[in-house]
Design a protein around this motif. Structure first.
Motif, PDB file in Angstrom:
ATOM      1  N   LEU A   7       0.840  -1.214   0.000  1.00  0.00           N
ATOM      2  CA  LEU A   7       0.000   0.000   0.000  1.00  0.00           C
ATOM      3  C   LEU A   7       0.868   1.253   0.000  1.00  0.00           C
ATOM      4  CD1 LEU A   7      -2.778  -1.016   2.565  1.00  0.00           C
ATOM      5  CD2 LEU A   7      -3.065  -0.694   0.091  1.00  0.00           C
ATOM      6  N   SER A   8       1.948   1.220   0.772  1.00  0.00           N
ATOM      7  CA  SER A   8       2.859   2.357   0.847  1.00  0.00           C
ATOM      8  C   SER A   8       3.542   2.587  -0.502  1.00  0.00           C
ATOM      9  CB  SER A   8       3.882   2.111   1.952  1.00  0.00           C
ATOM     10  OG  SER A   8       4.678   3.244   2.148  1.00  0.00           O
ATOM     11  N   THR A  33      12.972   6.053   4.272  1.00  0.00           N
ATOM     12  CA  THR A  33      13.356   5.143   5.349  1.00  0.00           C
ATOM     13  C   THR A  33      12.677   3.784   5.225  1.00  0.00           C
ATOM     14  OG1 THR A  33      11.651   6.049   6.785  1.00  0.00           O
ATOM     15  CG2 THR A  33      13.872   7.005   6.968  1.00  0.00           C
ATOM     16  N   SER A  34      12.082   3.529   4.068  1.00  0.00           N
ATOM     17  CA  SER A  34      11.494   2.230   3.763  1.00  0.00           C
ATOM     18  C   SER A  34      11.988   1.843   2.375  1.00  0.00           C
ATOM     19  CB  SER A  34       9.965   2.349   3.776  1.00  0.00           C
ATOM     20  OG  SER A  34       9.374   1.106   3.468  1.00  0.00           O
ATOM     21  N   ASN A  35      12.073   0.567   2.113  1.00  0.00           N
ATOM     22  CA  ASN A  35      12.606   0.111   0.828  1.00  0.00           C
ATOM     23  C   ASN A  35      11.561   0.267  -0.280  1.00  0.00           C
ATOM     24  OD1 ASN A  35      14.311  -0.920  -1.065  1.00  0.00           O
ATOM     25  ND2 ASN A  35      14.100  -3.043  -0.415  1.00  0.00           N
ATOM     26  N   TRP A  46      17.161   9.672  -5.489  1.00  0.00           N
ATOM     27  CA  TRP A  46      16.489   8.847  -4.479  1.00  0.00           C
ATOM     28  C   TRP A  46      17.469   7.897  -3.818  1.00  0.00           C
ATOM     29  CZ3 TRP A  46      11.447   9.191  -2.961  1.00  0.00           C
ATOM     30  CH2 TRP A  46      10.907   8.145  -2.208  1.00  0.00           C
ATOM     31  N   THR A  47      17.442   7.843  -2.493  1.00  0.00           N
ATOM     32  CA  THR A  47      18.254   6.897  -1.743  1.00  0.00           C
ATOM     33  C   THR A  47      17.390   6.261  -0.665  1.00  0.00           C
ATOM     34  OG1 THR A  47      20.247   8.248  -2.049  1.00  0.00           O
ATOM     35  CG2 THR A  47      20.301   6.619  -0.266  1.00  0.00           C
ATOM     36  N   VAL A  48      17.428   4.945  -0.586  1.00  0.00           N
ATOM     37  CA  VAL A  48      16.762   4.243   0.510  1.00  0.00           C
ATOM     38  C   VAL A  48      17.750   4.166   1.662  1.00  0.00           C
ATOM     39  CG1 VAL A  48      15.829   2.019   1.275  1.00  0.00           C
ATOM     40  CG2 VAL A  48      15.213   2.924  -0.982  1.00  0.00           C
ATOM     41  N   TYR A  49      17.317   4.628   2.828  1.00  0.00           N
ATOM     42  CA  TYR A  49      18.139   4.559   4.035  1.00  0.00           C
ATOM     43  C   TYR A  49      17.298   3.910   5.123  1.00  0.00           C
ATOM     44  CZ  TYR A  49      20.919   5.792   8.072  1.00  0.00           C
ATOM     45  OH  TYR A  49      21.672   5.721   9.210  1.00  0.00           O
ATOM     46  N   SER A  74       7.572   7.045   7.421  1.00  0.00           N
ATOM     47  CA  SER A  74       6.307   6.836   8.118  1.00  0.00           C
ATOM     48  C   SER A  74       6.457   7.073   9.613  1.00  0.00           C
ATOM     49  CB  SER A  74       5.798   5.408   7.904  1.00  0.00           C
ATOM     50  OG  SER A  74       4.678   5.175   8.753  1.00  0.00           O
ATOM     51  N   PRO A  75       5.638   7.963  10.175  1.00  0.00           N
ATOM     52  CA  PRO A  75       5.673   8.188  11.618  1.00  0.00           C
ATOM     53  C   PRO A  75       5.014   7.046  12.394  1.00  0.00           C
ATOM     54  CG  PRO A  75       3.997   9.543  10.609  1.00  0.00           C
ATOM     55  CD  PRO A  75       4.704   8.850   9.490  1.00  0.00           C
ATOM     56  N   LEU A  76       4.343   6.138  11.690  1.00  0.00           N
ATOM     57  CA  LEU A  76       3.641   5.041  12.351  1.00  0.00           C
ATOM     58  C   LEU A  76       4.533   3.828  12.587  1.00  0.00           C
ATOM     59  CD1 LEU A  76       0.363   5.152  10.229  1.00  0.00           C
ATOM     60  CD2 LEU A  76       0.742   6.130  12.503  1.00  0.00           C
ATOM     61  N   ASP A  77       5.699   3.809  11.965  1.00  0.00           N
ATOM     62  CA  ASP A  77       6.595   2.664  12.028  1.00  0.00           C
ATOM     63  C   ASP A  77       7.816   3.048  12.864  1.00  0.00           C
ATOM     64  OD1 ASP A  77       8.616   0.783  11.516  1.00  0.00           O
ATOM     65  OD2 ASP A  77       8.009   0.494   9.439  1.00  0.00           O
ATOM     66  N   GLU A  78       7.956   2.424  14.035  1.00  0.00           N
ATOM     67  CA  GLU A  78       9.054   2.783  14.945  1.00  0.00           C
ATOM     68  C   GLU A  78      10.425   2.591  14.306  1.00  0.00           C
ATOM     69  OE1 GLU A  78       8.854   1.074  18.877  1.00  0.00           O
ATOM     70  OE2 GLU A  78       6.697   1.464  18.990  1.00  0.00           O
TER      71      GLU A  78
END
Length: 174
Positions: A7-8, A33-35, A46-49, A74-78
């Motif tokens: 979904l993301s 911060t997500s792949n 773009w860089t995934v970190y 995402s602020p919902l994912d710690e």
């Protein structure tokens, strides 16, 4: 049923489908911060970190040459919030440009959980306060897409530049 990650990803693709990096500003770089995979027009900025011991892919010179860094997280994912905090700290180890956080969860119409900032909420408001103390320069709240997202980012960039000029002028008057 699609996963939160799917979904993301679908939402990221939709959010950026009709815009390009130059719609945001010259000299930007985007971290996530997500792949997630960006639309093709964003691949070069773009860089995934995802945190951990991951090093920055840019050199200090490349970071200092940027106009703005935009972080999708995402602020919902710690795990993503922890990666966001580490990323802000790593970037600030260099001569950093302004750093903006674009909240990214899922499409508002997907029935998934999204996030509203409430500074009075000690936990969620605390995340924002902590990030600002770490050196985050601003946040683009909500889940804006396309031209609205690009305009909101540009407005934040120009407001930060104006504030910086005012502070420099005030400091130089002393």
């Amino acid at each position: 049923l699609p996963t939160m990650s799917q979904l993301s990803q679908e939402w990221l693709t939709r959010r950026l489908a009709r815009v390009g990096p130059r719609d945001f500003e010259e000299g930007i770089h985007m971290y996530c911060t997500s792949n997630l995979t960006p639309p093709p027009q964003f691949e070069h900025v773009w860089t995934v970190y995802e945190g951990g011991g991951q090093a920055l892919t840019q050199t200090a010179e490349e970071i200092s040459a940027l106009h703005t860094i935009i972080i999708f997280s995402s602020p919902l994912d710690e795990v993503q919030v922890a990666a966001l905090c580490r990323l802000v700290q790593k970037i600030l180890g260099h001569d950093a440009p302004p750093i903006l956080w674009v909240q990214h969860t899922v499409a508002p119409d997907s029935m998934g959980e999204t996030w509203q900032v409430d500074i009075a909420d000690s936990q969620r408001g605390g995340i924002v306060t902590h990030l600002l103390k770490l050196g985050l320069d601003g946040m683009v709240p909500g889940e804006l897409a396309g031209a609205r997202l690009a305009l909101a980012v540009r407005a934040k960039i120009h407001k930060l530049a104006s504030l910086s000029r005012s502070l420099n002028e005030a400091a130089n008057e002393r």
